[in-house]
Design a protein around this motif. Structure first.
Motif, PDB file in Angstrom:
ATOM      1  N   PRO A 114      33.851  24.115  61.523  1.00 47.26           N
ATOM      2  CA  PRO A 114      34.565  23.635  62.706  1.00 47.26           C
ATOM      3  C   PRO A 114      33.696  22.787  63.620  1.00 47.26           C
ATOM      4  O   PRO A 114      32.497  23.016  63.749  1.00 47.26           O
ATOM      5  CB  PRO A 114      34.962  24.934  63.417  1.00 47.26           C
ATOM      6  N   GLY A 117      33.047  21.636  69.422  1.00 47.88           N
ATOM      7  CA  GLY A 117      33.895  21.721  70.603  1.00 47.88           C
ATOM      8  C   GLY A 117      34.853  22.901  70.569  1.00 47.88           C
ATOM      9  O   GLY A 117      35.266  23.405  71.615  1.00 47.88           O
ATOM     10  N   LEU A 118      35.184  23.366  69.373  1.00 47.71           N
ATOM     11  CA  LEU A 118      36.105  24.507  69.270  1.00 47.71           C
ATOM     12  C   LEU A 118      35.536  25.747  69.951  1.00 47.71           C
ATOM     13  O   LEU A 118      36.283  26.612  70.405  1.00 47.71           O
ATOM     14  CB  LEU A 118      36.409  24.817  67.797  1.00 47.71           C
ATOM     15  N   ARG A 120      34.301  25.960  72.674  1.00 46.79           N
ATOM     16  CA  ARG A 120      34.603  25.986  74.101  1.00 46.79           C
ATOM     17  C   ARG A 120      35.906  26.710  74.398  1.00 46.79           C
ATOM     18  O   ARG A 120      36.213  27.003  75.542  1.00 46.79           O
ATOM     19  CB  ARG A 120      34.678  24.556  74.639  1.00 46.79           C
ATOM     20  N   LEU A 121      36.687  26.962  73.351  1.00 45.10           N
ATOM     21  CA  LEU A 121      37.945  27.677  73.545  1.00 45.10           C
ATOM     22  C   LEU A 121      37.722  29.178  73.428  1.00 45.10           C
ATOM     23  O   LEU A 121      36.966  29.639  72.570  1.00 45.10           O
ATOM     24  CB  LEU A 121      38.973  27.245  72.493  1.00 45.10           C
ATOM     25  N   GLU A 122      38.394  29.932  74.299  1.00 46.69           N
ATOM     26  CA  GLU A 122      38.328  31.381  74.201  1.00 46.69           C
ATOM     27  C   GLU A 122      39.193  31.842  73.034  1.00 46.69           C
ATOM     28  O   GLU A 122      40.003  31.080  72.507  1.00 46.69           O
ATOM     29  CB  GLU A 122      38.804  32.008  75.512  1.00 46.69           C
ATOM     30  N   GLU A 125      42.839  31.184  73.269  1.00 49.63           N
ATOM     31  CA  GLU A 125      43.143  29.751  73.201  1.00 49.63           C
ATOM     32  C   GLU A 125      43.057  29.241  71.767  1.00 49.63           C
ATOM     33  O   GLU A 125      43.836  28.387  71.342  1.00 49.63           O
ATOM     34  CB  GLU A 125      42.171  28.963  74.090  1.00 49.63           C
ATOM     35  N   GLN A 126      42.098  29.763  71.015  1.00 47.51           N
ATOM     36  CA  GLN A 126      41.974  29.352  69.617  1.00 47.51           C
ATOM     37  C   GLN A 126      43.227  29.733  68.840  1.00 47.51           C
ATOM     38  O   GLN A 126      43.712  28.971  68.002  1.00 47.51           O
ATOM     39  CB  GLN A 126      40.735  29.998  68.982  1.00 47.51           C
ATOM     40  N   GLN A 128      46.200  30.110  70.106  1.00 45.44           N
ATOM     41  CA  GLN A 128      47.269  29.196  70.542  1.00 45.44           C
ATOM     42  C   GLN A 128      47.173  27.862  69.818  1.00 45.44           C
ATOM     43  O   GLN A 128      48.171  27.332  69.306  1.00 45.44           O
ATOM     44  CB  GLN A 128      47.169  28.955  72.061  1.00 45.44           C
ATOM     45  N   LEU A 129      45.946  27.344  69.768  1.00 43.60           N
ATOM     46  CA  LEU A 129      45.746  26.046  69.113  1.00 43.60           C
ATOM     47  C   LEU A 129      46.116  26.136  67.636  1.00 43.60           C
ATOM     48  O   LEU A 129      46.794  25.256  67.093  1.00 43.60           O
ATOM     49  CB  LEU A 129      44.285  25.592  69.276  1.00 43.60           C
ATOM     50  N   ARG A 130      45.671  27.209  66.997  1.00 43.99           N
ATOM     51  CA  ARG A 130      45.990  27.401  65.582  1.00 43.99           C
ATOM     52  C   ARG A 130      47.497  27.394  65.367  1.00 43.99           C
ATOM     53  O   ARG A 130      48.019  26.716  64.470  1.00 43.99           O
ATOM     54  CB  ARG A 130      45.416  28.735  65.098  1.00 43.99           C
TER      55      ARG A 130
END
Lengths: 146, 146
Positions: A114, A117-118, A120-122, A125-126, A128-130
């Motif tokens: 990865p 920058g990933l 930086r997500l909690e 949040e990861q 959610q992004l997924r």
DNA sequence: TATTGTTATACTCTATAACTATA
DNA sequence: TATAGTTATAGAGTATAACAATA
């Protein structure tokens, strides 16, 4: 100032293109450091398991005849071998050697993990992004490339 | 089965690589249809405004000397011109002609617009995705490419 | 002295078409 | 007759080094 009806999608695409650019530079840099042409590095990444020439050509998006020379050069460097198929004697399967497998691992170390920058997500949040990306790609049946 | 501490990030990266692959195929297909080599298409996309040779080389991630030939061929096709800089007579700015600008627009029609999958997200989800990507790219100062 | 762009060279990629050996 | 891979050819990309003009 005009109202942008589609503003979020346009910005998302811009952000993704920035990510694409980062990924591409990382890929080109890794290939260069390992003394591989981009096309050679791309081929190595595709060779998770043995593949017939024509299949490799399709994955790389080029003509069979190009793959002949590409595989020639990988073979000279001892990274792959051609193995005649038992079922169809016209077919040659391209197989990674041990050296090829090691080089492929080095490539994956650099491009298969990865983007920084990933981090930086909690955790939430990861997830959610997924889920959002899963939805964007819901119908996609195409395999990942490079 | 081993516990994947970093599972979401790994899956996110896999999903993004799938998106990269789609984008790359779209880019290569568009370039081919417009009779442009990928590098030429990439250069055209960078030429939103005039750029010195060295700047273009940096954006394309290659040596200055490569850009000479690339720009030669674009110039022969009437897509760009070289303009000597007033401030520094060593510098030549590459400027799109009208034909170049039209061709660039055609390219952007095909690769510069959001992937169709984004339409599967509702308005609120698009905003969530935008914000997450913004955070991922927070520190990134690199420009988008191809 | 350093930098911008060019030239020269060598190797690789890519598309196309013609060829072979299998099927 | 069709397919898998090769060969031949030509145009383009790419890295390197050497060079002219300019800073």
């Amino acid at each position: 100032m005009a109202i942008e009806l589609d503003a979020p999608a346009a910005e998302i695409w811009g952000l993704l293109r920035t990510l694409f650019g980062q990924h591409r530079r990382r890929f080109l840099g890794a290939a260069s450091e390992l003394d591989l042409h981009p096309a050679q590095a791309g081929a190595l990444l595709q060779l998770d398991s043995p593949l017939p020439m024509r299949h490799l050509a399709a994955l790389l998006g080029c003509d069979n005849s190009n793959v002949t020379g590409l595989v020639d050069r990988l073979e000279v460097r001892g990274l792959v071998t051609r193995q005649a198929s038992d079922e169809d004697r016209r077919v040659k399967n391209i197989v990674l050697t041990d050296a090829g497998r090691r080089l492929r691992e080095k490539l994956l170390d650099r491009v298969g993990r990865p983007a920084s920058g990933l981090a930086r997500l909690e955790a939430l949040e990861q997830i959610q992004l997924r889920d959002l990306l899963r939805k964007v790609l819901e119908e996609a049946s195409e395999p990942p490339a490079g």
